[in-house]
Design an enzyme around this catalytic site. Structure first.
Site, PDB file in Angstrom:
ATOM      1  N   SER A  15     -10.370  -4.229  -4.553  1.00 32.12           N
ATOM      2  CA  SER A  15      -9.654  -3.141  -3.799  1.00 32.12           C
ATOM      3  C   SER A  15      -8.474  -2.794  -4.572  1.00 32.12           C
ATOM      4  O   SER A  15      -7.717  -3.671  -5.328  1.00 32.12           O
ATOM      5  CB  SER A  15      -9.487  -3.600  -2.300  1.00 32.12           C
ATOM      6  OG  SER A  15      -8.890  -4.876  -2.440  1.00 32.12           O
ATOM      7  N   GLU A  17      -4.083  -1.180  -4.179  1.00 30.32           N
ATOM      8  CA  GLU A  17      -3.145  -0.813  -3.054  1.00 30.32           C
ATOM      9  C   GLU A  17      -2.383   0.087  -3.811  1.00 30.32           C
ATOM     10  O   GLU A  17      -1.909   0.207  -4.956  1.00 30.32           O
ATOM     11  CB  GLU A  17      -2.343  -2.179  -2.846  1.00 30.32           C
ATOM     12  CG  GLU A  17      -0.990  -1.859  -1.767  1.00 30.32           C
ATOM     13  CD  GLU A  17      -0.198  -2.986  -1.729  1.00 30.32           C
ATOM     14  OE1 GLU A  17      -0.654  -4.095  -0.892  1.00 30.32           O
ATOM     15  OE2 GLU A  17       0.895  -3.287  -2.195  1.00 30.32           O
ATOM     16  N   TYR A  49       3.594   0.697   3.758  1.00 29.53           N
ATOM     17  CA  TYR A  49       4.156   1.053   5.043  1.00 29.53           C
ATOM     18  C   TYR A  49       5.563   0.518   5.048  1.00 29.53           C
ATOM     19  O   TYR A  49       5.704  -0.932   4.770  1.00 29.53           O
ATOM     20  CB  TYR A  49       3.278   0.637   6.120  1.00 29.53           C
ATOM     21  CG  TYR A  49       3.994   1.082   7.553  1.00 29.53           C
ATOM     22  CD1 TYR A  49       3.620   2.222   8.116  1.00 29.53           C
ATOM     23  CD2 TYR A  49       4.808   0.365   8.073  1.00 29.53           C
ATOM     24  CE1 TYR A  49       4.038   2.403   9.498  1.00 29.53           C
ATOM     25  CE2 TYR A  49       5.196   0.241   9.239  1.00 29.53           C
ATOM     26  CZ  TYR A  49       5.090   1.589   9.863  1.00 29.53           C
ATOM     27  OH  TYR A  49       5.442   1.721  11.392  1.00 29.53           O
ATOM     28  N   HIS A  77      -1.344   0.076   6.080  1.00 30.82           N
ATOM     29  CA  HIS A  77      -0.374  -0.994   6.408  1.00 30.82           C
ATOM     30  C   HIS A  77       0.238  -0.667   7.752  1.00 30.82           C
ATOM     31  O   HIS A  77       0.794   0.537   7.939  1.00 30.82           O
ATOM     32  CB  HIS A  77       0.623  -1.171   5.248  1.00 30.82           C
ATOM     33  CG  HIS A  77       0.030  -1.730   3.939  1.00 30.82           C
ATOM     34  ND1 HIS A  77       0.858  -3.067   3.373  1.00 30.82           N
ATOM     35  CD2 HIS A  77      -1.289  -1.827   3.342  1.00 30.82           C
ATOM     36  CE1 HIS A  77      -0.133  -3.148   2.057  1.00 30.82           C
ATOM     37  NE2 HIS A  77      -1.258  -2.565   2.277  1.00 30.82           N
ATOM     38  N   ASP A 109       9.524  -6.889   6.227  1.00 30.63           N
ATOM     39  CA  ASP A 109      10.956  -7.413   5.933  1.00 30.63           C
ATOM     40  C   ASP A 109      11.798  -7.170   6.810  1.00 30.63           C
ATOM     41  O   ASP A 109      11.793  -6.051   7.715  1.00 30.63           O
ATOM     42  CB  ASP A 109      11.213  -6.874   4.479  1.00 30.63           C
ATOM     43  CG  ASP A 109      10.374  -7.446   3.298  1.00 30.63           C
ATOM     44  OD1 ASP A 109       9.813  -8.563   3.367  1.00 30.63           O
ATOM     45  OD2 ASP A 109      10.103  -6.344   2.524  1.00 30.63           O
ATOM     46  N   ALA A 126       6.613  -9.256  18.115  1.00 35.56           N
ATOM     47  CA  ALA A 126       7.496 -10.012  17.567  1.00 35.56           C
ATOM     48  C   ALA A 126       6.891 -10.656  16.071  1.00 35.56           C
ATOM     49  O   ALA A 126       7.687 -10.618  15.053  1.00 35.56           O
ATOM     50  CB  ALA A 126       7.491 -11.558  18.480  1.00 35.56           C
ATOM     51  N   PHE A 219      10.484  -8.557  -8.388  1.00 37.85           N
ATOM     52  CA  PHE A 219       9.631  -8.610  -7.187  1.00 37.85           C
ATOM     53  C   PHE A 219       9.341 -10.130  -6.791  1.00 37.85           C
ATOM     54  O   PHE A 219       9.389 -10.373  -5.584  1.00 37.85           O
ATOM     55  CB  PHE A 219       8.479  -7.851  -7.200  1.00 37.85           C
ATOM     56  CG  PHE A 219       8.527  -6.292  -7.639  1.00 37.85           C
ATOM     57  CD1 PHE A 219       9.505  -5.658  -6.711  1.00 37.85           C
ATOM     58  CD2 PHE A 219       7.420  -5.632  -7.920  1.00 37.85           C
ATOM     59  CE1 PHE A 219       9.938  -4.342  -6.850  1.00 37.85           C
ATOM     60  CE2 PHE A 219       7.800  -4.135  -7.987  1.00 37.85           C
ATOM     61  CZ  PHE A 219       8.954  -3.424  -7.492  1.00 37.85           C
ATOM     62  N   HIS A 269      -7.644  -7.937  -5.278  1.00 38.51           N
ATOM     63  CA  HIS A 269      -6.969  -6.981  -4.723  1.00 38.51           C
ATOM     64  C   HIS A 269      -5.954  -6.648  -5.854  1.00 38.51           C
ATOM     65  O   HIS A 269      -5.162  -7.527  -6.090  1.00 38.51           O
ATOM     66  CB  HIS A 269      -6.473  -7.274  -3.388  1.00 38.51           C
ATOM     67  CG  HIS A 269      -5.660  -6.166  -2.515  1.00 38.51           C
ATOM     68  ND1 HIS A 269      -6.378  -5.017  -2.121  1.00 38.51           N
ATOM     69  CD2 HIS A 269      -4.259  -6.048  -2.638  1.00 38.51           C
ATOM     70  CE1 HIS A 269      -5.461  -4.308  -1.774  1.00 38.51           C
ATOM     71  NE2 HIS A 269      -4.255  -4.935  -1.951  1.00 38.51           N
TER      72      HIS A 269
END
Length: 297
Positions: A15, A17, A49, A77, A109, A126, A219, A269
């Site tokens: 997959s 991203e 997202y 996302h 985040d 939450a 990152f 992924h």
């Protein structure tokens, strides 16, 4: 790749991203990457997202176009940050109406950025487990979640982190995708711990081909992923040598995924950074070939 037993096409699943484009130039780059990788028939492709409304709209636009114009199965996302439950539920319903049936549910985040204390949005979901339950309540979605072989930077321990994953599974998550890592032992030990905790969903390793070592190291620092010294040494002196850097990056990533294949891993992924060449090369080495539709007689 002498010494490695390559599985058949059916034995490896991948997959990819992508992230939504911010302008017309980045949009062209994204769709070039999508066009290049789509013939490899990934299990799904995810689109990231952010916390802001404009990012939300870009993600929705990207996945909706994938549904309309490709045979790909997009996974959108979604995060808990910056929106009430009603607003998030509206986004989920919008995805369902657009034909999306797979969501990657993340806490997100803190709005102040990485390093800030996370505070739930008033009236919002939450935590990620709450979001998973909310998604499942709105529609019949497949839900993927995140996992952290070296634990989330905010978690006090790996056991605490695995307990959070268990809550997400109990809420309805059907797959976990890991944060990227460079030492396979971290992933393998993590999977062992997860299984010991009674979690049996797939734990798919997240692989990042190193397009830019300085960027990836940055990152990694924010994500709590360790960068081994040997990796830094392989990219030493290549900051301005793009051609050699790409060759080294392909070799490093192929070495990592082949070691995982040798250890029984068959699903990957890839974090593409919206660039296809390295990911395509690694998939080719793994035995994947473009699926060509046969013309009607």
């Amino acid at each position: 790749m002498a010494g490695h037993a390559l599985p058949s096409r059916g034995g490896i699943r991948v997959s990819f991203e992508f992230f939504p484009p911010k302008n017309d130039e980045m949009e062209a780059v994204l769709w070039d990457a999508v066009d290049r990788l789509a013939p490899l028939a990934p299990e799904f492709v995810s689109v990231t997202y952010g916390a802001g409304g404009t990012t939300r709209e870009r993600t929705h636009g990207t996945v909706a176009r994938m549904v309309r114009e490709t045979d790909l199965k997009p996974a959108a996302h979604l995060t808990c940050v910056g929106a009430t439950k009603a607003e998030v539920d509206a986004v989920i319903r919008g995805y369902h109406e657009a034909g999306v049936r797979h969501v990657v549910a993340l806490r997100g985040d803190p709005q102040g950025g990485v390093g800030q204390r996370y505070e739930p949005t008033p009236g919002g979901y939450a935590h990620s487990a709450d979001l998973v339950a909310g998604i499942r309540a709105v529609g019949d979605f497949e839900v993927s979640v995140s996992a952290y072989p070296e634990k989330h930077p905010e978690s006090p321990s790996l056991d605490f982190d695995i307990d959070i994953l268990k809550r997400k599974v109990d809420a309805g998550a059907s797959r976990a995708i890991t944060q990227f890592f460079f030492e396979n032992e971290h992933y393998l030990r993590y999977v062992d711990r997860v299984r010991e905790a009674g979690i049996d969903i797939p734990i798919v390793p997240g692989i990042v081909p190193v397009q830019n070592f300085k960027q990836v190291r940055s990152f990694a620092e924010r994500a709590g992923a360790s960068v081994p010294r040997r990796l830094a040494e392989r990219f030493e002196g290549l900051d301005d040598d793009v051609a050699t850097r790409k060759l080294v990056a392909a070799a490093v990533a192929a070495e990592q995924v082949f070691d995982l294949v040798d250890r029984g891993v068959s699903e990957f992924h890839f974090y593409t950074m919206n660039k296809a060449d390295l990911v395509y090369a690694i998939c080719h080495l793994l035995g994947l070939r473009p699926r060509v539709e046969k013309a009607a007689a």
